[in-house]
Write an enzyme that holds these catalytic residues in place. Structure first.
Site, short mmCIF file in Angstrom:
data_model
loop_
_atom_site.label_atom_id
_atom_site.label_comp_id
_atom_site.label_asym_id
_atom_site.label_seq_id
_atom_site.Cartn_x
_atom_site.Cartn_y
_atom_site.Cartn_z
N GLY A 8 13.06 -14.99 -6.55
CA GLY A 8 14.25 -15.69 -5.76
C GLY A 8 14.39 -15.63 -4.29
N THR A 9 15.08 -14.51 -3.67
CA THR A 9 16.18 -15.20 -2.57
C THR A 9 15.75 -14.64 -2.14
OG1 THR A 9 18.35 -13.88 -2.98
CG2 THR A 9 18.26 -15.79 -2.75
N LEU A 10 14.96 -13.68 -2.71
CA LEU A 10 14.09 -12.35 -1.81
C LEU A 10 12.73 -12.89 -1.41
CD1 LEU A 10 15.12 -9.25 -4.03
CD2 LEU A 10 16.22 -9.65 -1.47
N GLU A 82 20.61 -6.30 -6.78
CA GLU A 82 20.41 -6.78 -8.08
C GLU A 82 21.72 -6.36 -8.95
OE1 GLU A 82 18.84 -9.63 -7.56
OE2 GLU A 82 16.92 -9.27 -6.81
#
Length: 157
Positions: A8-10, A82
């Site tokens: 995802g966003t990482l 997270e």
């Protein structure tokens, strides 16, 4: 060092990648790209348009992402980032290697050559039931065609 699969966003080019390269938070070394061996639903949900891999094996798509080797400090940072274990749970999943840049020991090279590695993945088994009915994606991009722009933490109310 532990192996972590991010979807995802990482990932590189995504809004939270800056954390993966911030050595003050620990060490994360890019190893390669891959996808989950099993299918999972990847949804974009909530008012901040966060990507979630729902822990429902066998449903959805083979999720694409990146494989990193991380030290204990980075793993602890990622757990906090997270919201583990409440928002996401960190579990071992089998990841099919698609592209490998990693330079590790013989065992790691052999595993990559065989094509499957065990990596920690942040997925969730705790979600509203209506999320199962959202569209499923096989890859996440915060500025993708879905039109659901991710809201950075510092921009949230």
């Amino acid at each position: 060092m532990a192996r972590v699969f991010v979807y995802g966003t990482l990932k590189k080019g995504q809004p939270n990648y800056k954390h993966m390269i911030n050595t003050a938070k620990g060490l994360a070394k890019f190893q390669g790209r891959g996808h989950t061996v099993e299918k999972y639903p990847l949804v974009i949900a909530g008012k901040y348009n966060i990507p979630y891999m729902l822990n429902i094996p066998g449903t959805g798509h083979h999720i694409a992402g990146e494989i990193y080797s991380v030290d204990e400090q980075m793993l602890q940072f990622l757990d906090e980032f997270e919201g583990c274990p409440d928002m996401y749970q960190r579990t071992l999943m089998r990841i099919q290697v698609v592209e490998w840049e990693g330079k590790g020991g013989v065992g790691e090279a052999r595993a990559a050559a065989d094509g499957v590695l065990e990596c920690f993945v942040y997925s969730t088994a705790t979600y509203p039931p209506e999320w199962v009915g959202l569209p499923y994606y096989d890859s996440y991009d915060s500025s993708g065609k879905h039109g659901l722009s991710y809201v950075l933490r510092e921009s949230r109310e």
